[in-house]
Design a protein around this motif. Structure first.
Motif, mmCIF file in Angstrom:
data_model
loop_
_atom_site.group_PDB
_atom_site.id
_atom_site.type_symbol
_atom_site.label_atom_id
_atom_site.label_comp_id
_atom_site.label_asym_id
_atom_site.label_seq_id
_atom_site.Cartn_x
_atom_site.Cartn_y
_atom_site.Cartn_z
ATOM 1 N N LEU A 1 -48.931 47.492 -45.250
ATOM 2 C CA LEU A 1 -47.590 47.650 -44.668
ATOM 3 C C LEU A 1 -46.947 48.931 -45.199
ATOM 4 C CD1 LEU A 1 -45.128 46.587 -43.055
ATOM 5 C CD2 LEU A 1 -44.438 45.350 -45.126
ATOM 6 N N VAL B 231 -45.566 51.837 -42.811
ATOM 7 C CA VAL B 231 -44.160 52.264 -42.717
ATOM 8 C C VAL B 231 -43.931 53.556 -43.498
ATOM 9 C CG1 VAL B 231 -43.221 49.974 -42.258
ATOM 10 C CG2 VAL B 231 -43.436 50.751 -44.612
ATOM 11 N N VAL C 253 -37.907 49.743 -39.056
ATOM 12 C CA VAL C 253 -39.316 50.071 -39.285
ATOM 13 C C VAL C 253 -40.092 48.774 -39.433
ATOM 14 C CG1 VAL C 253 -38.923 52.308 -40.400
ATOM 15 C CG2 VAL C 253 -38.997 50.230 -41.796
ATOM 16 N N GLY C 254 -41.394 48.858 -39.281
ATOM 17 C CA GLY C 254 -42.211 47.665 -39.417
ATOM 18 C C GLY C 254 -43.677 48.004 -39.310
ATOM 19 N N GLY C 255 -44.486 46.970 -39.378
ATOM 20 C CA GLY C 255 -45.926 47.169 -39.383
ATOM 21 C C GLY C 255 -46.527 47.375 -38.000
ATOM 22 N N LEU C 256 -45.737 47.171 -36.945
ATOM 23 C CA LEU C 256 -46.262 47.442 -35.601
ATOM 24 C C LEU C 256 -46.430 48.950 -35.435
ATOM 25 C CD1 LEU C 256 -44.063 44.976 -33.502
ATOM 26 C CD2 LEU C 256 -46.544 44.846 -33.800
ATOM 27 N N ILE D 231 -41.460 51.019 -31.430
ATOM 28 C CA ILE D 231 -42.730 50.310 -31.250
ATOM 29 C C ILE D 231 -43.484 50.925 -30.082
ATOM 30 C CG2 ILE D 231 -43.785 48.100 -30.685
ATOM 31 C CD1 ILE D 231 -41.297 46.725 -31.743
ATOM 32 N N TYR E 211 -35.424 44.215 -34.669
ATOM 33 C CA TYR E 211 -35.520 45.315 -33.711
ATOM 34 C C TYR E 211 -34.319 45.344 -32.762
ATOM 35 C CZ TYR E 211 -40.315 46.282 -35.111
ATOM 36 O OH TYR E 211 -41.428 46.626 -35.813
ATOM 37 N N GLY F 95 -33.237 47.771 -40.427
ATOM 38 C CA GLY F 95 -34.104 46.633 -40.183
ATOM 39 C C GLY F 95 -35.509 46.878 -40.696
ATOM 40 N N HIS G 255 -39.198 44.979 -40.352
ATOM 41 C CA HIS G 255 -40.108 43.951 -39.826
ATOM 42 C C HIS G 255 -41.331 44.006 -40.717
ATOM 43 C CE1 HIS G 255 -42.979 42.839 -36.270
ATOM 44 N NE2 HIS G 255 -42.394 41.734 -36.679
#
Ligand code: TPP
Ligand code: SF4
Ligand code: MG
Lengths: 621, 340
Positions: free
Chosen positions: A335, A339, A471-474, A483, B64, B70, B72
């Protein structure tokens, strides 16, 4: 002689000046061998010898007394010359009971000195150690200089006036032994006397007893007439400066604190206790006044995740662990690299797989560190080579993590963690500042905007007006950070993340020779804690006229830019590792070179002689 | 904390993002999102000081869609990431969105530790009693015998009740609400926001694709008055269309019983008066078997105790006061040194 001798009192024992010695203390876990070793080491350091130490203790906290698996050891090599390892074979072995003799005798040099506590060689202890016949009574110790002393009795007699219980009196044996060793090596008692006072200060009876034992052991050397000599090891010729003794875990912790200060960031360490990494947590938890926060998490997954959360919020997130914990952290590291946040992961390797050999050393997490994530998961991996070098590499890990917005894995191991060496204390003013810039400008902002030189993304932290983002792991769109599942974009992002890590190669020092010429018949290429042994072995081989050089990798992903070219300048390449050949695999795949592996996986470091022998073999074949 | 305050009055619109919301049409997550976006402006916190953190699941897409910061993260680990955020910057208002699988299966451990530590974060658990994102396997809150693709013969494990779990690990705030009960949910969110410490709110959320109607038995308009008891601190535990039913404690069995109140029933004085500060009330209410008893919604428990981040800060301050600002040169020199 009734009076306790003072270190300065002149005596007519001849003092033989020797270059140095390797001494091993071995006894039951409860015998205080680590304390004895530490104090003996401190005395050598104060005498300005160069030195290296290595403790070797059992995984069990209090294994049943007298058993072979409860034996705890501490080896120290001190010398008036440069010292690179704790030494292969001890010149002197102190064995406090039969089990310690049983498990350590095979390492003692032929003709070496064996100091035994005969008071423990009774039927019960002999049986527990697996001796059918008392080794003091058969001829099995022939070929060694054996000094058999009833240390137990001597100690009890020395402390009888202090009012200690029999059990507590017995526990002073280690200081009696230390006193004797101090006499043999002409060391002053004062620093240890002070240490005893500060350590046991609250219990005046313990202070008195341990001091009495220490002095009695020392006096025994003078009066017992079993020794022909005292030895003296002159100071080593070392660079001018202020020194201290430092172990690898302490150096790692101090390096992290220093780096956070250089970067001007608060440090958050997430950790879950695990041998041999816990001391980094213990050490850092003392430094709240440096803006260090430590969190003992519920597990290693939480530890890495909270470190990442701290980095997300603009602090320096660090997590420390060993092999099994490393395995648990991998999804979190994935992760972090997805990110693109800074994160330092310290893996203090130990013997595996699984729980393996918790207190023993190994270098078998290399492939896990470099390749251990799902999918394409490049991270920067670096490794420390000596206990003191842990400090430098910890700062380097932080520098790279912050500059490239990436996880950096710092590999050390049990040998470095618990080993110690004199360390020249750096001047704080000379340590380069680490530049950190948070994004504050909303114009044209998106979270994955990259610095064209480093490919690092901009770091916008919560609390910054107008830069709210997710933000994120996608997978993220290269141009907006939103995304994106688009096929071409994914490949572009995978390549961007890989290119960012590969680009670090231009920001690290080129590989240079530690010992020897830039080209020749054989290059011995090591990484991590094998540094000292390889260096010494290669030097010895060169002294005998062999064409061999030593280079040592501190950067494992990416490799130094000139590595491929360095490899080509040698006819052959030998790679000693405490695993089944992990670096050698990486070298072969990156450079298509026929590098050869010298593998050892016994939970023990290389002996210099093993390496010398292999070098000779390779050069003769 | 003054810098937390938003200088301008915000509206629902300010909390919406430009991202397409990707939940299935009709999913209960929509109404929760709309509700949160509607009440958040009331808290007066500047958007840049709010962070939404989530794990993985349909529900965990929540960040999102909120125009705040944010993150995720990964499946089950949101409480751990939030811990780091809050330790690094305790001033932030940190909110978690999690699912019944995310929070109670893979992340059960982190949730437990977050609750017992009393980290000052607000947790919304979207309980649809199913794994939505992975297309319909049973979850730790699915009823025993649940038939799904992974359990064709019915699940064999006992479900866990989220509120009871939270109380069991010493949560300082535990509430329940329902996706479609807009007014009730808003009120509970306001209470959660005002709580200092971990505020755990379980929201019954309909997954109309994989577990449609899971809560109809007590949320349906026709039955809800009889099948829900809306708890409020200091008020008697009454329910029923005519408020003619109540909960009474049997002192011998230490169990609740449903009684008729008023004409032909017991006196109002026999009905328990809800005390949200007493966790025993919360636990009794959370564990009432359905349908013999109504489902309790509202604030089941709320009490005050020091927070993890607050205590940590205090330790830090104390260390600085006692030891002064750290001196690196001194630290590196450690114990004994020698000069050559
Ligand atoms: C480590 C890991 N294991 C499994 C998954 C697959 N996975 C994604 S969401 C999910 C379950 C989600 O259920 P819940 O938390 O109830 O969320 P919902 O979709 O119902 O809102 C699973 C098993 C994953 N993303 N990561
Ligand atoms: S699968 Fe269920 S929970 Fe997920 S978005 Fe669709 S309706 Fe909602
Ligand atoms: Mg669910």
């Amino acid at each position: 002689m009734n009076e306790a001798p003072s270190s300065t009192s002149p005596h007519d024992f001849p003092r033989e000046v020797i270059r140095g010695a390797v001494v091993r203390f071995a006894g039951d876990s409860g015998d205080g061998m680590q304390v004895t070793g530490d104090q003996f080491t401190a005395a050598a350091a104060l005498a300005r010898n160069d030195l290296a130490t290595f403790p070797d203790f059992p995984a069990e906290i209090r294994a049943p007394t007298g058993t072979t698996y409860g034996v705890s050891g501490f080896q120290v090599h001190f010398s008036s010359q440069d010292v690179f390892t704790p030494g292969d074979a001890p010149d002197v072995l102190v064995a406090m009971n039969p089990a310690a003799l049983k498990t350590n005798l095979r390492d003692l040099k032929k003709g070496g000195v064996l100091i035994l506590n005969s008071g423990t060689f009774n039927a019960t202890n002999l049986k527990k150690a697996g001796y059918d016949v008392n080794p003091l009574e058969d001829n099995s110790l022939e070929g060694y200089t054996v000094l058999s002393i009833d240390i137990t009795k001597q100690t009890v007699a020395a402390v009888k006036d202090t009012g200690l219980s029999n059990k507590e009196a017995h526990r002073c044996k280690n200081f009696w032994t230390l006193g004797l060793m101090f006499w043999i090596y002409s060391r002053p008692l004062e620093p240890t006397l002070q240490w005893i006072e500060s350590k046991f200060g609250k219990r005046s009876d313990l202070v008195a007893a341990n001091i009495a034992a220490l002095k009695a052991g020392h006096a025994f050397g003078e009066t017992a007439e079993v020794f022909q000599h005292r030895y003296e090891v002159p100071p080593a010729p070392v660079e001018k400066g202020e020194y201290r003794n430092i172990g690898g875990n302490t150096a790692t912790a101090l390096g992290l604190v220093a780096a956070a200060q250089l970067a001007g960031l608060p440090l958050v360490l997430g950790a879950y206790p695990i041998t041999p990494a816990s001391d980094v947590l213990h050490e850092l938890s003392k430094y709240k006044q440096f803006g260090v926060t430590t969190v003992q998490a519920e597990d290693e997954i939480a530890a890495v995740c909270l470190a990442l959360g701290a980095s997300y919020a603009g602090n320096l997130g660090v997590t420390s662990t060993s092999g099994p914990g490393m395995a648990l952290k991998m999804e979190g590291i994935g992760l972090a690299l997805s990110v693109e946040l800074p994160l330092v992961i310290v893996d203090i390797q130990r013997g595996g797989p699984s729980t393996g050999l918790p207190t023993k050393t190994e270098q078998a997490d290399l492939l896990q560190a470099v390749y251990g994530r799902n999918s394409e998961g490049p991270v920067c991996v670096i490794a420390a080579s000596t206990p003191g070098n842990c400090f430098t590499m910890a700062i380097e890990a932080v520098r790279l993590a912050l500059k490239y917005m990436t996880p950096v894995i710092l590999l050390t191991d049990g040998y470095l963690a618990n080993g110690a060496e004199p360390w020249k204390i750096p001047n704080v003013a000379d340590l380069p500042k680490i530049d950190v810039k948070f994004r504050t400008d909303p114009a044209g902002f998106h979270p994955f905007l990259r610095d064209p030189a480093t490919l690092a993304r901009n770091w916008a932290i919560p609390g910054t007006p107008e830069l709210m983002h997710r933000v994120g792991g996608l997978e993220k769109d290269y141009d907006s950070g939103h995304i994106s599942y688009a096929p071409d974009n994914h490949e572009r992002m995978v390549k961007a993340r890989a290119a960012k890590i590969a680009g670090i190669a231009s920001d690290i020092p080129p590989l240079t020779m530690e010992v020897g010429d830039d080209s020749g018949k054989l290059l011995v290429l090591g990484w991590g804690s094998t540094y000292g042994a390889i260096r010494e072995a290669v030097q010895r081989c060169r002294d005998r006229g062999l064409s061999v050089s030593h280079a040592h990798l501190r950067y494992l992903n990416p490799f130094p830019q000139n590595l491929g070219e360095v490899l080509k300048r040698f006819e052959r390449v030998l790679v000693p590792e405490l695993n089944l050949g992990q670096l050698v695999k990486m070298l072969r795949s990156a450079y298509l070179v026929p590098a050869e592996s010298l593998a050892k996986v016994q939970g023990q470091p290389f002996k210099i002689t093993e390496l010398e022998e292999k070098i000779r073999q390779v050069l003769e074949s | 904390m003054s810098d937390l305050i938003s200088p301008t009055k915000l509206t629902k619109k300010d909390f919406e993002t430009d991202q397409d919301v990707r939940w299935c049409p009709g999913c209960g997550d929509y109404s929760i999102l709309a509700n949160v976006q509607r009440v958040m402006p009331e808290f007066g916190i500047a958007r840049e000081n709010i962070v939404w953190v989530s794990g993985i699941g349909c529900s965990s897409r929540f960040p999102y869609y909120m125009n705040t910061y944010g993150f995720h993260t990964i499946h089950g680990r949101a409480p751990a990431v939030a811990l780091g955020i809050k330790v690094a910057n305790p001033e932030l208002s940190v909110w978690l969105a999690t699912g019944d699988g995310d929070g109670l299966s893979i992340g059960g451990n982190h949730l437990m530790h977050c609750l017992r530590r009393n980290l000052d974060v607000k947790i919304l658990m979207f309980n649809n009693r199913i794994y939505g994102l992975t297309k319909g396997q049973y979850s730790p809150t699915s009823e025993l015998g649940k038939v799904t693709k992974s359990t064709p013969a019915g699940s064999v494990d006992q479900p866990v009740d989220p509120a009871s779990f939270a109380l069991g690990v010493n949560a300082s705030f535990v509430a329940r609400s329902i996706d479609t009960e807009a007014q009730h949910l808003s009120d509970v969110l306001r209470r959660a926001a005002a709580h200092v410490g971990t505020a755990f709110t379980e929201i019954y959320q309909n997954c109309n694709v994989f577990n449609d109607g899971a809560f109809d038995a007590f949320t349906d308009k026709a039955v809800r008055a009889e099948r829900q008891v809306r708890v409020e601190h200091g008020k008697p535990l009454l329910f029923g269309a005519n408020n003619d039913k109540g909960l009474r404690l049997n002192p011998r069995t230490l169990a609740l019983e449903v009684v008729t109140v008023g004409d032909g029933g017991v006196a109002l004085s026999e009905v328990l008066v809800h005390d949200e500060t007493n966790p025993a009330f919360g636990q009794l209410l959370a564990r009432m078997p359905f349908p013999e008893f109504p489902v309790a919604i509202g604030v089941l428990h709320a009490s005050q105790r020091p927070t993890y981040d607050g205590t940590l800060r205090a330790q830090q301050k104390a260390a600085r006061e006692k030891l002064g600002q750290g001196d690196l040169a001194k630290l590196l020199r450690g114990g004994s040194t020698w000069t050559i």
